[in-house]
Design an enzyme around this catalytic site. Structure first.
Site, mmCIF file in Angstrom:
data_model
loop_
_atom_site.group_PDB
_atom_site.id
_atom_site.type_symbol
_atom_site.label_atom_id
_atom_site.label_comp_id
_atom_site.label_asym_id
_atom_site.label_seq_id
_atom_site.Cartn_x
_atom_site.Cartn_y
_atom_site.Cartn_z
ATOM 1 N N GLU A 21 10.207 -4.381 5.284
ATOM 2 C CA GLU A 21 9.210 -5.228 5.963
ATOM 3 C C GLU A 21 9.934 -6.291 6.780
ATOM 4 O O GLU A 21 10.869 -6.925 6.301
ATOM 5 C CB GLU A 21 8.296 -5.893 4.927
ATOM 6 C CG GLU A 21 7.260 -6.804 5.578
ATOM 7 C CD GLU A 21 6.252 -7.352 4.579
ATOM 8 O OE1 GLU A 21 5.670 -6.563 3.813
ATOM 9 O OE2 GLU A 21 6.050 -8.581 4.574
ATOM 10 N N ALA B 185 -10.844 -7.003 2.147
ATOM 11 C CA ALA B 185 -10.074 -5.918 2.769
ATOM 12 C C ALA B 185 -10.773 -4.570 2.580
ATOM 13 O O ALA B 185 -10.688 -3.697 3.445
ATOM 14 C CB ALA B 185 -8.667 -5.881 2.177
ATOM 15 N N GLN C 191 12.777 -21.442 -0.595
ATOM 16 C CA GLN C 191 11.907 -20.442 0.030
ATOM 17 C C GLN C 191 11.115 -19.675 -1.040
ATOM 18 O O GLN C 191 9.903 -19.480 -0.921
ATOM 19 C CB GLN C 191 12.809 -19.479 0.802
ATOM 20 C CG GLN C 191 12.114 -18.453 1.621
ATOM 21 C CD GLN C 191 13.142 -17.566 2.314
ATOM 22 O OE1 GLN C 191 14.077 -17.073 1.692
ATOM 23 N NE2 GLN C 191 12.976 -17.387 3.601
ATOM 24 N N ARG D 252 -7.154 -8.572 4.087
ATOM 25 C CA ARG D 252 -8.118 -9.637 4.370
ATOM 26 C C ARG D 252 -7.428 -10.799 5.063
ATOM 27 O O ARG D 252 -7.895 -11.327 6.053
ATOM 28 C CB ARG D 252 -8.752 -10.134 3.069
ATOM 29 C CG ARG D 252 -9.780 -11.214 3.307
ATOM 30 C CD ARG D 252 -10.099 -11.985 2.046
ATOM 31 N NE ARG D 252 -8.985 -12.825 1.621
ATOM 32 C CZ ARG D 252 -9.030 -13.655 0.585
ATOM 33 N NH1 ARG D 252 -10.122 -13.725 -0.140
ATOM 34 N NH2 ARG D 252 -7.985 -14.392 0.266
ATOM 35 N N GLN E 86 2.600 -7.008 -4.007
ATOM 36 C CA GLN E 86 3.200 -8.310 -3.752
ATOM 37 C C GLN E 86 4.530 -8.378 -4.524
ATOM 38 O O GLN E 86 4.740 -7.611 -5.467
ATOM 39 C CB GLN E 86 2.245 -9.373 -4.275
ATOM 40 C CG GLN E 86 2.596 -10.775 -3.861
ATOM 41 C CD GLN E 86 1.541 -11.763 -4.384
ATOM 42 O OE1 GLN E 86 1.240 -11.814 -5.568
ATOM 43 N NE2 GLN E 86 0.985 -12.531 -3.494
ATOM 44 N N LYS F 162 -11.327 -1.031 -3.479
ATOM 45 C CA LYS F 162 -10.613 -0.968 -2.188
ATOM 46 C C LYS F 162 -10.014 0.427 -1.989
ATOM 47 O O LYS F 162 -10.125 1.007 -0.910
ATOM 48 C CB LYS F 162 -9.529 -2.065 -2.174
ATOM 49 C CG LYS F 162 -8.800 -2.211 -0.867
ATOM 50 C CD LYS F 162 -8.155 -3.582 -0.714
ATOM 51 C CE LYS F 162 -7.008 -3.874 -1.644
ATOM 52 N NZ LYS F 162 -6.321 -5.134 -1.320
HETATM 53 C C1 LIG Z 1 2.348 -6.046 0.882
HETATM 54 C C2 LIG Z 1 1.652 -7.258 1.438
HETATM 55 C C3 LIG Z 1 1.723 -7.525 2.801
HETATM 56 C C4 LIG Z 1 1.063 -8.636 3.346
HETATM 57 N N1 LIG Z 1 1.146 -8.866 4.705
HETATM 58 C C5 LIG Z 1 0.505 -9.932 5.252
HETATM 59 C C6 LIG Z 1 0.546 -10.166 6.667
HETATM 60 O O1 LIG Z 1 1.175 -9.422 7.416
HETATM 61 N N2 LIG Z 1 -0.112 -11.251 7.168
HETATM 62 C C7 LIG Z 1 -0.840 -12.098 6.358
HETATM 63 O O2 LIG Z 1 -1.421 -13.075 6.877
HETATM 64 N N3 LIG Z 1 -0.907 -11.900 4.999
HETATM 65 C C8 LIG Z 1 -0.260 -10.831 4.430
HETATM 66 N N4 LIG Z 1 -0.333 -10.606 3.069
HETATM 67 C C9 LIG Z 1 -1.057 -11.581 2.228
HETATM 68 C C10 LIG Z 1 -2.569 -11.271 2.113
HETATM 69 O O3 LIG Z 1 -3.186 -11.411 3.366
HETATM 70 C C11 LIG Z 1 -3.163 -12.259 1.100
HETATM 71 O O4 LIG Z 1 -2.672 -12.018 -0.187
HETATM 72 C C12 LIG Z 1 -4.683 -12.366 1.103
HETATM 73 O O5 LIG Z 1 -5.035 -13.551 0.364
HETATM 74 C C13 LIG Z 1 -5.418 -11.217 0.427
HETATM 75 O O6 LIG Z 1 -5.445 -10.103 1.215
HETATM 76 P P1 LIG Z 1 -5.959 -8.698 0.587
HETATM 77 O O7 LIG Z 1 -5.993 -7.746 1.693
HETATM 78 O O8 LIG Z 1 -5.176 -8.361 -0.618
HETATM 79 O O9 LIG Z 1 -7.451 -9.137 0.155
HETATM 80 P P2 LIG Z 1 -8.570 -8.451 -0.718
HETATM 81 O O10 LIG Z 1 -8.204 -7.106 -1.179
HETATM 82 O O11 LIG Z 1 -9.831 -8.602 0.062
HETATM 83 O O12 LIG Z 1 -8.621 -9.419 -2.003
HETATM 84 C C14 LIG Z 1 -8.718 -10.818 -1.844
HETATM 85 C C15 LIG Z 1 -9.380 -11.424 -3.084
HETATM 86 O O13 LIG Z 1 -10.764 -11.051 -3.109
HETATM 87 C C16 LIG Z 1 -11.100 -10.442 -4.339
HETATM 88 N N5 LIG Z 1 -12.136 -9.437 -4.062
HETATM 89 C C17 LIG Z 1 -11.993 -8.257 -3.442
HETATM 90 N N6 LIG Z 1 -13.179 -7.624 -3.347
HETATM 91 C C18 LIG Z 1 -14.107 -8.449 -3.910
HETATM 92 C C19 LIG Z 1 -15.511 -8.365 -4.116
HETATM 93 N N7 LIG Z 1 -16.224 -7.298 -3.719
HETATM 94 N N8 LIG Z 1 -16.139 -9.403 -4.737
HETATM 95 C C20 LIG Z 1 -15.441 -10.492 -5.141
HETATM 96 N N9 LIG Z 1 -14.092 -10.622 -4.978
HETATM 97 C C21 LIG Z 1 -13.439 -9.609 -4.369
HETATM 98 C C22 LIG Z 1 -9.789 -9.853 -4.848
HETATM 99 O O14 LIG Z 1 -9.808 -9.680 -6.264
HETATM 100 C C23 LIG Z 1 -8.799 -10.930 -4.410
HETATM 101 O O15 LIG Z 1 -8.796 -11.997 -5.318
HETATM 102 C C24 LIG Z 1 0.316 -9.511 2.498
HETATM 103 C C25 LIG Z 1 0.271 -9.243 1.111
HETATM 104 C C26 LIG Z 1 0.923 -8.139 0.576
HETATM 105 C C27 LIG Z 1 0.860 -7.890 -0.905
#
Ligand SMILES: Cc1cc2nc3c(=O)[nH]c(=O)nc-3n(C[C@H](O)[C@H](O)[C@H](O)COP(=O)(O)OP(=O)(O)OC[C@H]3O[C@@H](n4cnc5c(N)ncnc54)[C@H](O)[C@@H]3O)c2cc1C
Length: 299
Positions: free
Chosen positions: A17, A127, A214, A107, A178, A167
Site C-alpha cells: 500500500e 461501506a 507515527q 466509508r 487494519q 458488508k
Molecule cells: C485496509 C484499509 C485501508 C484504508 N484506506 C483508507 C483510505 O485510503 N482513505 C481513508 O480516508 N481511510 C482509509 N481507511 C480507514 C477507513 O476509512 C476508516 O477506518 C473508516 O472509519 C471506516 O471505513 P469502513 O469502510 O471500514 O467503514 P464501515 O464498514 O462502514 O464501518 C464503519 C463503522 O460502522 C459500523 N457499521 C457498519 N454497518 C453498520 C450498520 N448497518 N449499522 C450500524 N453500524 C454499522 C461498523 O461496525 C464500523 O464501526 C482504510 C482502512 C483500512 C483497514
C-alpha cells in the site's frame, strides 16, 4: 486483472500500500519510488484515497501508472463519506475509464476538523451500501476493510463482525485488515469471522514500526493496541532512528513469517512509501513467499 483471481491461483497474495504525496509535492517523488517497488514484484499495489477525498485525482493517476507503466496490478481506495451519488458515480466512471479493475470500497473517516460529522449527509452511510451500489453499476473486483480488534467506533467486536458479514454479503470479494501487532488477534478474528460465515480471502495488514510517534498517532486514531514488547522496542530505540527502523523491520518480518506459515491468504504491507525498508522485509521472507528480494537497488 481482478485481484480475486490471484487468490484462486496462489497464497499468500502479497500487496503493497502506498499513499499519494501531498498536493504541494511533485508526483515525481512517488514515481521514483514506484520504479523501486516494481523490482520487488508484489502481486498488486494499492493507492490510498486522501481523507475526505483530498488528493483523489492523484489516487487514480498513480494507480493507473502502476498498472500501465510498471505492469503491476493496482487497486484504488475510495471513501464515500460526504459524497453525493453523482460524485460517487463520476469517480467510479473515472476509475473505469482509467482501466482500473479493482477498488477498495470504504466509508472513510470524519474530516479532522469535524469530529461530529454526520455520515447520513452523503449518499451512503456505511461501506456496505457503497459495495452494494458498485455491484449494481460496475464490474470491479471489490475489496473492503476489516478490523481484527473491532472498528474504533463499534461498541463490541461481535457487533462489528456482524456488520462485516453484512458488508461481505453486499458483494465483497476479499478483505484487508487494519494494522495489528499481535498475530494472536488476527488468528482469533479469523476464527470468529469464519464461524459466522465470512469465507472470502482475508489479507493481513502489516505496518512496520519506523517511528514511535507515527505509530502512536496511528494507534490512537485507529484504536489498534500496542503490545508490551512493541512499547519496549519503541522505548529502547527512541533516540536512534536507524536502530528503530531496523527493529521495526525485524518485528514486521517475524509477524509476516508466522502469518504465512499459518496459511494467511494474503499479506498487505503498509509500506509508508519506503521502498528500501520494504525491500529489507521482502528479503527477510523470500524463502517463504518465493519472491526474491529484487534486482535494482531500492532506497
Ligand atoms: C485496509 C484499509 C485501508 C484504508 N484506506 C483508507 C483510505 O485510503 N482513505 C481513508 O480516508 N481511510 C482509509 N481507511 C480507514 C477507513 O476509512 C476508516 O477506518 C473508516 O472509519 C471506516 O471505513 P469502513 O469502510 O471500514 O467503514 P464501515 O464498514 O462502514 O464501518 C464503519 C463503522 O460502522 C459500523 N457499521 C457498519 N454497518 C453498520 C450498520 N448497518 N449499522 C450500524 N453500524 C454499522 C461498523 O461496525 C464500523 O464501526 C482504510 C482502512 C483500512 C483497514
Amino acid at each position: 486483472m481482478k485481484i480475486i483471481d490471484m487468490f484462486c491461483k496462489k497464497r499468500p497474495v502479497l500487496s503493497f500500500e502506498i499513499f499519494p504525496p501531498r498536493p504541494d509535492t511533485p508526483l515525481d517523488t512517488i514515481y521514483d519510488h514506484l520504479e523501486q517497488f516494481e523490482t520487488l514484484r508484489p502481486d498488486f499495489m494499492s493507492v490510498t484515497y486522501g481523507a475526505g477525498g483530498s488528493r483523489k485525482g492523484r489516487t487514480l493517476e498513480i494507480a493507473a501508472r502502476i498498472k500501465d507503466l510498471h505492469g503491476i496490478e493496482s487497486m484504488a481506495h475510495f471513501t464515500c463519506a460526504g459524497h453525493t451519488r453523482e460524485e460517487i458515480d463520476n469517480m467510479l466512471e473515472a476509475m473505469h475509464r482509467s482501466g482500473l479493475e479493482n477498488i477498495l470500497a470504504l466509508r472513510g473517516d470524519p474530516p479532522a476538523d469535524q469530529p461530529d460529522f454526520d455520515f447520513s449527509r452523503g449518499a451512503y452511510r456505511y461501506a456496505s451500501e457503497l459495495v452494494q451500489h458498485i455491484r449494481k453499476v460496475n464490474d470491479f473486483c471489490v475489496a473492503a476493510a476489516a478490523y481484527v480488534e473491532g472498528h474504533v467506533d463499534s461498541r463490541r467486536l461481535s457487533e462489528d463482525l456482524r456488520h462485516l458479514r453484512e458488508k461481505v454479503d453486499a458483494g465483497v470479494d476479499f478483505l484487508i485488515t487494519q494494522l495489528f501487532f499481535d498475530n494472536r488477534l488476527f488468528f482469533d478474528f479469523l476464527e470468529k469471522a469464519r464461524a459466522i460465515g465470512i469465507s472470502c480471502p482475508v489479507s493481513a495488514g502489516i505496518m512496520p514500526v519506523f517511528r514511535a510517534d507515527q505509530i502512536k498517532t496511528i494507534a490512537l486514531k485507529s484504536g489498534c493496541s500496542i503490545p508490551a514488547k512493541v512499547v519496549l522496542m519503541m522505548d529502547k530505540y527512541q533516540d536512534d532512528p536507524e536502530d528503530m527502523r531496523k527493529a521495526g523491520i525485524e518485528y514486521a518480518s517475524l509477524q509476516i513469517r508466522e502469518l504465512v506459515s499459518e496459511g494467511a491468504d494474503g499479506i498487505h504491507l503498509y509500506t509508508m512509501n519506503r521502498p528500501k525498508s520494504t525491500r529489507e522485509i521482502i528479503s527477510n521472507i523470500s524463502d517463504l513467499t518465493g519472491i526474491p528480494s529484487g534486482g535494482a537497488d531500492a532506497h
